[in-house]
Design a protein around this motif. Structure first.
Motif, mmCIF file in Angstrom:
data_model
loop_
_atom_site.group_PDB
_atom_site.id
_atom_site.type_symbol
_atom_site.label_atom_id
_atom_site.label_comp_id
_atom_site.label_asym_id
_atom_site.label_seq_id
_atom_site.Cartn_x
_atom_site.Cartn_y
_atom_site.Cartn_z
ATOM 1 N N VAL A 140 0.855 -1.188 0.000
ATOM 2 C CA VAL A 140 0.000 0.000 0.000
ATOM 3 C C VAL A 140 0.890 1.236 0.000
ATOM 4 O O VAL A 140 1.831 1.338 0.798
ATOM 5 N N PHE A 141 0.561 2.179 -0.891
ATOM 6 C CA PHE A 141 1.300 3.430 -0.994
ATOM 7 C C PHE A 141 0.371 4.579 -0.625
ATOM 8 O O PHE A 141 -0.689 4.751 -1.240
ATOM 9 N N CYS A 142 0.767 5.331 0.379
ATOM 10 C CA CYS A 142 -0.021 6.481 0.826
ATOM 11 C C CYS A 142 0.568 7.727 0.176
ATOM 12 O O CYS A 142 1.626 8.211 0.590
ATOM 13 N N ALA A 143 -0.115 8.252 -0.839
ATOM 14 C CA ALA A 143 0.447 9.342 -1.636
ATOM 15 C C ALA A 143 -0.561 10.458 -1.846
ATOM 16 O O ALA A 143 -0.559 11.122 -2.883
ATOM 17 N N THR A 144 -1.431 10.691 -0.854
ATOM 18 C CA THR A 144 -2.312 11.851 -0.931
ATOM 19 C C THR A 144 -1.513 13.076 -0.503
ATOM 20 O O THR A 144 -0.376 12.968 -0.029
ATOM 21 N N ASP A 145 -2.103 14.259 -0.633
ATOM 22 C CA ASP A 145 -1.399 15.482 -0.229
ATOM 23 C C ASP A 145 -1.706 15.869 1.212
ATOM 24 O O ASP A 145 -1.351 16.962 1.657
ATOM 25 N N ASP A 146 -2.332 14.945 1.965
ATOM 26 C CA ASP A 146 -2.693 15.209 3.358
ATOM 27 C C ASP A 146 -1.987 14.199 4.264
ATOM 28 O O ASP A 146 -2.348 13.022 4.291
ATOM 29 N N PRO A 147 -0.958 14.633 5.025
ATOM 30 C CA PRO A 147 -0.219 13.703 5.885
ATOM 31 C C PRO A 147 -1.105 12.968 6.884
ATOM 32 O O PRO A 147 -0.842 11.788 7.193
ATOM 33 N N MET A 148 -2.157 13.618 7.396
ATOM 34 C CA MET A 148 -3.023 12.963 8.362
ATOM 35 C C MET A 148 -3.822 11.838 7.704
ATOM 36 O O MET A 148 -4.006 10.770 8.287
ATOM 37 N N VAL A 149 -4.281 12.082 6.485
ATOM 38 C CA VAL A 149 -4.988 11.026 5.744
ATOM 39 C C VAL A 149 -4.042 9.867 5.462
ATOM 40 O O VAL A 149 -4.393 8.693 5.639
ATOM 41 N N ASN A 150 -2.836 10.187 5.044
ATOM 42 C CA ASN A 150 -1.847 9.142 4.778
ATOM 43 C C ASN A 150 -1.575 8.302 6.024
ATOM 44 O O ASN A 150 -1.523 7.069 5.960
ATOM 45 N N ALA A 151 -1.380 8.974 7.152
ATOM 46 C CA ALA A 151 -1.058 8.265 8.393
ATOM 47 C C ALA A 151 -2.194 7.337 8.811
ATOM 48 O O ALA A 151 -1.966 6.176 9.178
ATOM 49 N N ALA A 152 -3.429 7.826 8.749
ATOM 50 C CA ALA A 152 -4.578 7.009 9.153
ATOM 51 C C ALA A 152 -4.786 5.845 8.191
ATOM 52 O O ALA A 152 -5.050 4.710 8.608
ATOM 53 N N PHE A 153 -4.646 6.119 6.912
ATOM 54 C CA PHE A 153 -4.830 5.072 5.911
ATOM 55 C C PHE A 153 -3.723 4.025 6.027
ATOM 56 O O PHE A 153 -3.973 2.814 5.941
ATOM 57 N N GLY A 154 -2.512 4.493 6.242
ATOM 58 C CA GLY A 154 -1.395 3.573 6.406
ATOM 59 C C GLY A 154 -1.553 2.695 7.631
ATOM 60 O O GLY A 154 -1.254 1.502 7.594
ATOM 61 N N LYS A 155 -2.034 3.262 8.719
ATOM 62 C CA LYS A 155 -2.247 2.486 9.947
ATOM 63 C C LYS A 155 -3.266 1.377 9.698
ATOM 64 O O LYS A 155 -3.066 0.228 10.108
ATOM 65 N N ALA A 156 -4.355 1.728 9.023
ATOM 66 C CA ALA A 156 -5.380 0.724 8.733
ATOM 67 C C ALA A 156 -4.830 -0.364 7.811
ATOM 68 O O ALA A 156 -5.141 -1.553 7.975
#
Length: 215
Positions: free
Chosen positions: A77-93
């Protein structure tokens, strides 16, 4: 850090984000043969073209944890949105669902990093800084590319056939290791670097004949 080259042909990968960074990640995954799904409410034209061509699947929605509720977690999974908080939450899940995660905005949250890669046929040379400086990795890759030249991929293709010949003619892994340590000499590598592949191949075949005679 444990360096590996991962086979992902036919494996599922998910990229969160629809912009330029997501596009770069997606292209790398496609080049490696992965099956790619992009999750984003909108796609940049470059990604939209890939979706329209059927090269990627598109989940037209925001990246959030419930993406993993009704689907098997992809391998990567690659978290590449422009929102670090969205990336962090999505990455955790994604991690909780069993995936390995790369977060483009937070190296400290990454399970793995993408090295700068130099490809020539089956030859793959990578440079990694552990996420500390991707720019330096790219610069060093360019320097290596200039130093290596354009003959090594073609030489590797020849070498794979020579290796099969060596396996058939030289019994025992230790003996084959001794042969290649001697055969791949500085002189031979200089021939390859100069693009003189026929001469280099002849050198290896001569060494193989000599080795077989001595054995």
């Amino acid at each position: 850090m444990y360096p590996i080259h991962l086979r992902i042909e036919g494996q599922a990968a998910l990229v969160a984000g629809g912009g330029a960074v997501a596009h770069r990640k997606t292209l790398g995954l496609l080049a490696a043969g992965a099956t790619v799904t992009v999750v984003a409410p909108e796609l940049a034209p470059s990604l939209a073209a890939l979706a329209a061509a059927g090269r990627i699947a598109w989940l037209k929605r925001r990246a959030s944890a419930d993406v993993f509720v009704s689907r098997t977690a992809p391998r990567l999974v690659f978290c590449a949105t422009d929102d670090p908080m969205v990336n962090a939450a999505f990455g955790k899940a994604a991690k909780e669902a069993g995936a390995l995660v790369n977060d483009a905005t937070a190296p400290e949250l990454c399970d793995f990093f993408l090295p700068a890669a130099l490809r020539d046929g089956d030859l793959l040379v990578t440079v990694s800084t552990g996420g500390a400086s991707p720019a330096l990795a790219r610069t060093l890759k360019k320097r290596l590319a200039a130093r290596l030249g354009a003959s090594w991929g073609a030489w590797l293709e020849r070498l794979s056939h020579l290796r099969e010949d060596a396996k058939a003619r030289i019994k025992g892994s230790r003996a084959r290791e001794d042969f290649w340590r001697t055969a791949l000499s500085e002189q031979l590598l200089n021939l390859v670097e100069a693009g003189r592949l026929d001469e280099a191949e002849a050198e290896v075949r001569h060494a193989l004949d000599s080795f077989g005679t001595e054995s």
